[in-house]
Design a protein around this motif. Structure first.
Motif, PDB file in Angstrom:
ATOM      1  N   VAL A  83      26.384  11.834  -9.459  1.00 54.15           N
ATOM      2  CA  VAL A  83      25.854  12.731  -8.523  1.00 54.15           C
ATOM      3  C   VAL A  83      24.418  13.541  -9.048  1.00 54.15           C
ATOM      4  O   VAL A  83      23.305  13.376  -8.523  1.00 54.15           O
ATOM      5  N   VAL A  84      24.834  14.018 -10.233  1.00 56.17           N
ATOM      6  CA  VAL A  84      23.654  14.805 -10.874  1.00 56.17           C
ATOM      7  C   VAL A  84      22.368  13.802 -11.194  1.00 56.17           C
ATOM      8  O   VAL A  84      21.200  14.227 -11.242  1.00 56.17           O
ATOM      9  N   THR A  85      22.702  12.611 -11.722  1.00 59.17           N
ATOM     10  CA  THR A  85      21.688  11.880 -12.617  1.00 59.17           C
ATOM     11  C   THR A  85      21.068  11.005 -11.376  1.00 59.17           C
ATOM     12  O   THR A  85      19.841  10.414 -11.708  1.00 59.17           O
ATOM     13  N   LEU A  86      22.005  10.264 -10.535  1.00 51.19           N
ATOM     14  CA  LEU A  86      21.237   9.478  -9.415  1.00 51.19           C
ATOM     15  C   LEU A  86      21.277   9.710  -8.011  1.00 51.19           C
ATOM     16  O   LEU A  86      20.345   9.942  -7.388  1.00 51.19           O
ATOM     17  N   ILE A  87      22.647  10.059  -7.305  1.00 51.41           N
ATOM     18  CA  ILE A  87      22.657  10.534  -5.848  1.00 51.41           C
ATOM     19  C   ILE A  87      21.932  11.748  -5.427  1.00 51.41           C
ATOM     20  O   ILE A  87      20.975  11.464  -4.706  1.00 51.41           O
ATOM     21  N   GLY A  88      22.020  12.823  -6.340  1.00 58.26           N
ATOM     22  CA  GLY A  88      21.185  13.920  -5.906  1.00 58.26           C
ATOM     23  C   GLY A  88      19.791  13.881  -6.237  1.00 58.26           C
ATOM     24  O   GLY A  88      18.864  14.155  -5.171  1.00 58.26           O
ATOM     25  N   PRO A  89      19.073  13.342  -7.353  1.00 63.32           N
ATOM     26  CA  PRO A  89      17.727  13.222  -7.533  1.00 63.32           C
ATOM     27  C   PRO A  89      17.127  12.344  -6.497  1.00 63.32           C
ATOM     28  O   PRO A  89      15.917  12.413  -5.851  1.00 63.32           O
ATOM     29  N   CYS A  90      17.663  11.074  -6.545  1.00 62.87           N
ATOM     30  CA  CYS A  90      17.345   9.984  -5.621  1.00 62.87           C
ATOM     31  C   CYS A  90      17.253  10.470  -4.141  1.00 62.87           C
ATOM     32  O   CYS A  90      16.305   9.919  -3.441  1.00 62.87           O
ATOM     33  N   SER A  91      18.078  11.216  -3.603  1.00 66.47           N
ATOM     34  CA  SER A  91      18.222  11.834  -2.213  1.00 66.47           C
ATOM     35  C   SER A  91      17.180  12.768  -2.061  1.00 66.47           C
ATOM     36  O   SER A  91      16.220  12.594  -1.103  1.00 66.47           O
ATOM     37  N   ILE A  92      16.746  13.528  -2.949  1.00 71.65           N
ATOM     38  CA  ILE A  92      15.590  14.427  -3.037  1.00 71.65           C
ATOM     39  C   ILE A  92      14.388  13.567  -2.980  1.00 71.65           C
ATOM     40  O   ILE A  92      13.388  14.049  -2.180  1.00 71.65           O
ATOM     41  N   ILE A  93      14.225  12.691  -3.986  1.00 71.87           N
ATOM     42  CA  ILE A  93      12.884  11.905  -3.950  1.00 71.87           C
ATOM     43  C   ILE A  93      12.489  11.066  -2.723  1.00 71.87           C
ATOM     44  O   ILE A  93      11.519  11.103  -2.284  1.00 71.87           O
ATOM     45  N   ILE A  94      13.575  10.429  -2.335  1.00 69.79           N
ATOM     46  CA  ILE A  94      13.421   9.695  -0.926  1.00 69.79           C
ATOM     47  C   ILE A  94      13.211  10.686   0.189  1.00 69.79           C
ATOM     48  O   ILE A  94      12.197  10.408   0.733  1.00 69.79           O
ATOM     49  N   LEU A  95      13.808  11.725   0.554  1.00 70.26           N
ATOM     50  CA  LEU A  95      13.355  12.755   1.482  1.00 70.26           C
ATOM     51  C   LEU A  95      12.008  13.270   1.408  1.00 70.26           C
ATOM     52  O   LEU A  95      11.478  13.248   2.428  1.00 70.26           O
ATOM     53  N   LEU A  96      11.719  13.546   0.166  1.00 71.10           N
ATOM     54  CA  LEU A  96      10.300  14.014   0.134  1.00 71.10           C
ATOM     55  C   LEU A  96       9.277  13.269   0.335  1.00 71.10           C
ATOM     56  O   LEU A  96       8.279  13.529   0.902  1.00 71.10           O
ATOM     57  N   TYR A  97       9.356  12.063  -0.117  1.00 74.13           N
ATOM     58  CA  TYR A  97       8.328  10.822   0.057  1.00 74.13           C
ATOM     59  C   TYR A  97       8.459  10.307   1.420  1.00 74.13           C
ATOM     60  O   TYR A  97       7.331   9.896   1.851  1.00 74.13           O
ATOM     61  N   MET A  98       9.472  10.350   2.106  1.00 71.55           N
ATOM     62  CA  MET A  98       9.734  10.240   3.589  1.00 71.55           C
ATOM     63  C   MET A  98       8.579  10.951   4.217  1.00 71.55           C
ATOM     64  O   MET A  98       7.763  10.630   5.008  1.00 71.55           O
ATOM     65  N   ARG A  99       8.729  12.519   3.855  1.00 75.99           N
ATOM     66  CA  ARG A  99       8.165  13.376   4.510  1.00 75.99           C
ATOM     67  C   ARG A  99       6.687  13.540   4.244  1.00 75.99           C
ATOM     68  O   ARG A  99       5.884  13.475   5.107  1.00 75.99           O
ATOM     69  N   VAL A 100       6.013  13.140   2.803  1.00 74.88           N
ATOM     70  CA  VAL A 100       4.978  12.683   2.625  1.00 74.88           C
ATOM     71  C   VAL A 100       4.322  11.806   3.433  1.00 74.88           C
ATOM     72  O   VAL A 100       3.187  11.914   3.870  1.00 74.88           O
ATOM     73  N   PHE A 101       5.087  10.666   3.457  1.00 75.10           N
ATOM     74  CA  PHE A 101       4.445   9.413   4.105  1.00 75.10           C
ATOM     75  C   PHE A 101       4.262   9.659   5.724  1.00 75.10           C
ATOM     76  O   PHE A 101       3.117   9.417   6.137  1.00 75.10           O
ATOM     77  N   VAL A 102       5.253  10.378   6.237  1.00 73.44           N
ATOM     78  CA  VAL A 102       4.888  10.830   7.760  1.00 73.44           C
ATOM     79  C   VAL A 102       3.943  11.866   7.936  1.00 73.44           C
ATOM     80  O   VAL A 102       3.011  11.434   8.723  1.00 73.44           O
ATOM     81  N   VAL A 103       3.651  12.590   6.989  1.00 71.53           N
ATOM     82  CA  VAL A 103       2.516  13.695   7.213  1.00 71.53           C
ATOM     83  C   VAL A 103       0.933  13.011   7.001  1.00 71.53           C
ATOM     84  O   VAL A 103       0.238  13.225   7.399  1.00 71.53           O
ATOM     85  N   ALA A 104       1.204  12.046   5.700  1.00 71.68           N
ATOM     86  CA  ALA A 104       0.051  11.325   5.362  1.00 71.68           C
ATOM     87  C   ALA A 104      -0.596  10.581   6.601  1.00 71.68           C
ATOM     88  O   ALA A 104      -1.782  10.596   6.790  1.00 71.68           O
ATOM     89  N   VAL A 105       0.268   9.834   7.152  1.00 70.37           N
ATOM     90  CA  VAL A 105       0.215   9.059   8.291  1.00 70.37           C
ATOM     91  C   VAL A 105      -0.349   9.906   9.473  1.00 70.37           C
ATOM     92  O   VAL A 105      -1.652   9.341  10.189  1.00 70.37           O
ATOM     93  N   SER A 106       0.318  10.743   9.928  1.00 66.47           N
ATOM     94  CA  SER A 106      -0.185  11.866  11.004  1.00 66.47           C
ATOM     95  C   SER A 106      -1.471  12.469  10.577  1.00 66.47           C
ATOM     96  O   SER A 106      -2.411  12.438  11.620  1.00 66.47           O
ATOM     97  N   GLN A 107      -1.930  12.950   9.496  1.00 66.81           N
ATOM     98  CA  GLN A 107      -3.179  13.392   9.042  1.00 66.81           C
ATOM     99  C   GLN A 107      -4.310  12.352   9.216  1.00 66.81           C
ATOM    100  O   GLN A 107      -5.260  12.614   9.655  1.00 66.81           O
ATOM    101  N   ALA A 108      -4.136  11.015   8.773  1.00 66.30           N
ATOM    102  CA  ALA A 108      -4.938   9.867   8.713  1.00 66.30           C
ATOM    103  C   ALA A 108      -5.246   9.691  10.145  1.00 66.30           C
ATOM    104  O   ALA A 108      -6.590   9.468  10.546  1.00 66.30           O
ATOM    105  N   ARG A 109      -4.403   9.745  11.128  1.00 66.43           N
ATOM    106  CA  ARG A 109      -4.756   9.531  12.591  1.00 66.43           C
ATOM    107  C   ARG A 109      -5.610  10.634  13.098  1.00 66.43           C
ATOM    108  O   ARG A 109      -6.503  10.320  13.712  1.00 66.43           O
ATOM    109  N   THR A 110      -5.155  11.942  12.767  1.00 65.56           N
ATOM    110  CA  THR A 110      -6.014  13.199  13.216  1.00 65.56           C
ATOM    111  C   THR A 110      -7.162  13.022  12.655  1.00 65.56           C
ATOM    112  O   THR A 110      -8.306  13.263  13.435  1.00 65.56           O
TER     113      THR A 110
END
Length: 662
Positions: free
Chosen positions: A196-223
């Motif tokens: 949990v500490v070395t894989l599941i937790g960190p990977c979940s944080i990384i994937i969620l943050l980068y999904m958010r980054v991707f969504v914001v970057a795409v919306s900003q680019a369109r705007t």
């Protein structure tokens, strides 16, 4: 047949209490030492260059680069402390450094792994704040805060792993069953917490943050595309573009990190015990360590400042007075722009412009890509000759492997050389017809490879789930017919998609020196389903079924083995499962190398102008053709034996085709 080499006592003077170690053939030992030494040296040198660059040049003292520095330090220590010892352990098989060194080796490995994971989480947070809160970023994220975060990351990693492995530091060698063994046992609770500490937790944080980054970057680019009006807005866009470029580069670093770390934890996630599978752990451990080598290569490809800093260090200009304050030299590097020239100067008004790379970069790229191409051709040629020549290898599964090796061989012969020229020269100099042909050949070979992978998955599914019917359902002739249909369908399908480009080559080129192929939205959507989504779904579903059946059979066999007849039956199934595991690794590598190529299409994002992205994902896709025969060489003793026959020219002897190599 089982792939066992001869063994010897690790400590002959302790006959009754010594472990046994495998004796590899000398050529295999030399080859492994040479390969792993090269990887180790490259890892150390490149990460040392990153550490010196960021530490020395003041312009690179930014919060993001502080995190990159920490990651490079952990990668450097992996190259210095872990890789050499892991190479010895893999090749020699006996542990000769004593119990205390065994415990220290594990704790150092665990600390560096945890530190790398922590650094990746910090990098994700940094990019999240930079993209989602650009105005607050300079105030929220400072060098001092980044340094404190890095220090906490390393401290927590040290304390956490020290706590998990404290028993092994108190009593080194406690769980060793014989001299020459290096074993660390972690309790179920500690292992679950670590997962949990070395894989599941960190990977979940990384994937969620980068999904958010991707969504914001795409919306900003369109705007931005709709609202850019005036100089002030242009400046704002440029700043965001710089942050997004860093986010994209570090996103690739994190994707590579996830791809190299995930296989290590697959058995734990699946609840399967593979503690006795030395070949599996050898591959996944070195795949994990390979991440430390790949990170600086990614920086070198995407960060002009790193290439410039590397040039300063290699040419010893770093020794000049005030070199740490060098500024003018970074102007072009920080913008990432190389000088350009006309592809055809005699056609000034209609010629495209191509990038002029520094000579050292051109030579380095040509050398690297040429090595990959030559290795791909040679190894796949060895596979083709082996399976074609030796009659013992004429099985349905090997017919499918032969087809895959032929497609990989053609990629090395026809696609890689042309793609190398296209990547390095940037101008297309081979004419419109060759442009159209290069695309259709690449598409045909890609589709054929995908088809071969589907056929291999079906073959393994029938072998594991219907073992009694397999010899009757799957024969050499049926495998050959399936392969022929696969190639015919690939040829017809891609000819249909690209027929317009064959009729009118260069139709969509805007200038001379360009090579563009445009596919309609409908054709692209169909191709995405036919070439990626459909085949990958079939492959994953079949292998999930194979995995479930294999695990249930293993448990049943473990409980019910009684008598000689049952033992023979188990051995036959074990052979099929070993083949399934090896080909499963081939398919996992295939999915990992193909997936990034289709990510923009799946996300609905247009990055057709991002040459750097397409260069990386295209060569990652081609790299699959080089990796397949390396996997065979590592897992299939028959391939190593056949390769030895070919290299030593014993294949020319009379009746060599009937040699016993299984």
């Amino acid at each position: 047949m089982d792939g066992q080499d001869s063994s010897q006592l690790c400590f002959p003077q302790l006959a009754n209490s010594s472990c046994r170690g495998l004796m590899h053939p000398r050529w295999e030992t030399v080859l492994l030492y040479a390969l792993l030494s090269c990887i180790t040296v490259i890892t150390v040198v490149l990460n040392l260059l990153v550490v010196i660059s960021i530490s020395h040049f003041r312009q690179l003292h930014s919060p993001t680069n502080v995190l990159l520095l920490s990651l490079a330090v952990s990668d450097l220590l992996v190259g210095l402390l872990v890789m050499p010892v892991e190479s010895m352990r893999l090749i020699e098989t006996c542990w000769l450094l004593g119990d205390l060194m065994c415990a220290l080796f594990y704790i150092i490995s665990f600390i560096l792994t945890s530190a790398s994971v922590g650094n990746m989480v910090l990098i994700s947070i940094d990019r999240y704040v930079a993209i989602c809160f650009p105005l607050q970023y300079p105030y929220k994220v400072t060098n001092s805060r980044a340094a404190v975060s890095v220090s906490l990351c390393w401290t927590c990693s040290l304390l956490y792993n020290g706590l998990i492995l404290k028993e092994h530091l108190r009593q080194p060698g406690k769980y060793n069953s014989c001299y020459g063994e290096c074993v660390v046992v972690i309790t179920f609770i500690s292992g679950s917490v670590d997962l949990v500490v070395t894989l599941i937790g960190p990977c979940s944080i990384i994937i969620l943050l980068y999904m958010r980054v991707f969504v914001v970057a795409v919306s900003q680019a369109r705007t931005m595309h709709l609202q850019i009006t005036g100089t002030a807005q242009t400046i704002r866009v440029t700043a965001k573009k710089s942050e997004k470029k860093a986010a994209k580069t570090l996103g690739i670093v994190i994707i590579v990190f996830l791809m190299t770390f995930f296989p290590y934890y697959v058995p734990s996630l699946a609840g399967q015990d593979l503690s006795n599978s030395t070949s599996y752990w050898a591959v996944v451990s070195w795949l994990l360590f390979l991440n430390s080598c790949l990170n600086p290569l990614i920086y070198a490809f995407f960060y002009p400042w790193f290439r410039k800093a590397m040039w300063f260090i290699v040419t010893l200009k770093i020794r000049e007075q005030n070199s740490c304050q060098a500024k003018s030299c970074w102007d072009s590097a920080m913008d990432g722009q190389d000088s350009s020239q006309l592809c055809f100067p005699q056609l000034a008004n209609s010629s495209c412009r191509g990038l002029m790379r520094p000579r050292w970069e051109t030579v380095l790229l040509y050398a690297l890509l040429s090595c990959i191409t030559v290795i791909t051709v040679i190894l796949n040629l060895l596979v083709v000759i082996s399976i074609s020549h030796f009659r013992q290898l004429h099985s349905p599964t090997n017919v499918l492997l032969l087809s895959l090796a032929i497609s990989d061989l053609l990629v090395g012969l026809l696609v890689m050389p042309v793609e190398s020229i296209r990547l390095i020269e940037t101008c297309w100099l081979l004419g419109d017809l060759m442009c159209a042909l290069s695309y259709i050949i690449g598409f045909i070979l890609t589709s054929a490879s995908v088809g071969n992978m589907v056929l291999i998955s079906i073959d393994r599914y029938v072998a594991i789930c219907f073992p009694l019917q397999y010899p009757y359902k799957v024969t050499n002739s049926r495998a050959a017919v399936s392969v022929s249909l696969c190639w015919a369908c690939s040829l017809l399908y891609n000819g249909l998609i690209l027929k317009e480009h064959l009729r009118q080559p260069g139709k969509y080129n805007s200038c001379y020196g360009e090579c563009v192929v445009v596919i309609t939205f409908i054709s692209g959507s169909v191709d995405l389903v036919v070439t990626f989504i459909g085949p990958c779904s079939i492959i994953i579903l079949l292998y999930m079924r194979v995995f479930v059946v294999a695990v249930s059979q293993a448990r049943t066999m473990h409980l019910q083995i009684t008598g000689t007849a049952q033992t023979i039956r188990v051995t036959a199934k074990k052979s099929e499962k070993k083949a399934a595991k090896t080909l499963g690794i081939v398919i996992i590598v295939f999915l990992m190398t193909f997936f990034p190529y289709y990510v923009p299409s799946l996300a609905g994002q247009d990055i057709s102008n991002s040459t750097s992205y397409w260069a990386v994902v295209s060569w990652l896709l081609f790299l699959n053709s080089c990796l397949n025969p390396l996997i065979y060489a590592f897992f299939y003793p028959w391939f190593r034996k056949a390769m030895w026959f070919i290299v030593t020219l014993k294949i020319r002897e009379q009746n060599s085709c009937q040699a016993n190599i299984l």
